[in-house]
Design an enzyme around this catalytic site. Sequence first.
Site, PDB file in Angstrom:
ATOM      1  N   ILE A  54       0.854  -1.190   0.000  1.00  0.00           N
ATOM      2  CA  ILE A  54       0.000   0.000   0.000  1.00  0.00           C
ATOM      3  C   ILE A  54       0.891   1.242   0.000  1.00  0.00           C
ATOM      4  CG2 ILE A  54      -2.001   1.136   1.030  1.00  0.00           C
ATOM      5  CD1 ILE A  54      -2.514  -1.440   2.629  1.00  0.00           C
ATOM      6  N   PRO A  55       1.522   1.533  -1.140  1.00  0.00           N
ATOM      7  CA  PRO A  55       2.321   2.753  -1.186  1.00  0.00           C
ATOM      8  C   PRO A  55       1.415   3.962  -0.940  1.00  0.00           C
ATOM      9  CG  PRO A  55       2.181   1.718  -3.366  1.00  0.00           C
ATOM     10  CD  PRO A  55       1.520   0.816  -2.401  1.00  0.00           C
ATOM     11  N   HIS A  56       1.896   4.896  -0.127  1.00  0.00           N
ATOM     12  CA  HIS A  56       1.072   6.039   0.224  1.00  0.00           C
ATOM     13  C   HIS A  56       1.940   7.238   0.565  1.00  0.00           C
ATOM     14  CE1 HIS A  56       1.843   3.860   3.991  1.00  0.00           C
ATOM     15  NE2 HIS A  56       1.861   5.046   4.558  1.00  0.00           N
ATOM     16  N   GLY A  57       1.319   8.401   0.526  1.00  0.00           N
ATOM     17  CA  GLY A  57       2.006   9.629   0.871  1.00  0.00           C
ATOM     18  C   GLY A  57       1.013  10.762   1.006  1.00  0.00           C
TER      19      GLY A  57
END
Length: 153
Positions: free
Chosen positions: A65-68
Amino acid sequence: MKISDLLKPDALVADLKATDKNALLEELTAALVRVEKGLDRSLVVDVLKERERLGSTGIGDGVAIPHGKLKNIDHLMLSFGRSLEGIDFDAMDGRPAHLFFLLIAPEDSVGIHLKTLARISKLLKTPQARERLMQATDAGDIYRIIVAEEANL
């Protein structure tokens, strides 16, 4: 906040071409930009890469779950991709990731950002849900499975 409310069908990639983490971040950002007009693609990718430098967002069981967070946006943004081959995402279990949700949140969001990450994790927690997504025939099928699985949460 429901995942199916955030995820637009045009932001789904049923067969990712990426073979490494950076290419995956680029490809899922491109999918997000298709539905979020005016979003700065390179800025999103930079934010995601910076977050990955802090620690991998590969949570294991074939999921990442790449997030930013970004300034100057006012809502959560989500894209989804599936890699049939799998991508080394430095997951905790050491196995490749196949299912990816990319989440971008407003910089000042805390609670809703964390709740959405938790909801995504819960959605993909069961082996049956992950298997259904891996067996889906196309992006429309993937979207319908996400909606159906979310209804069971």
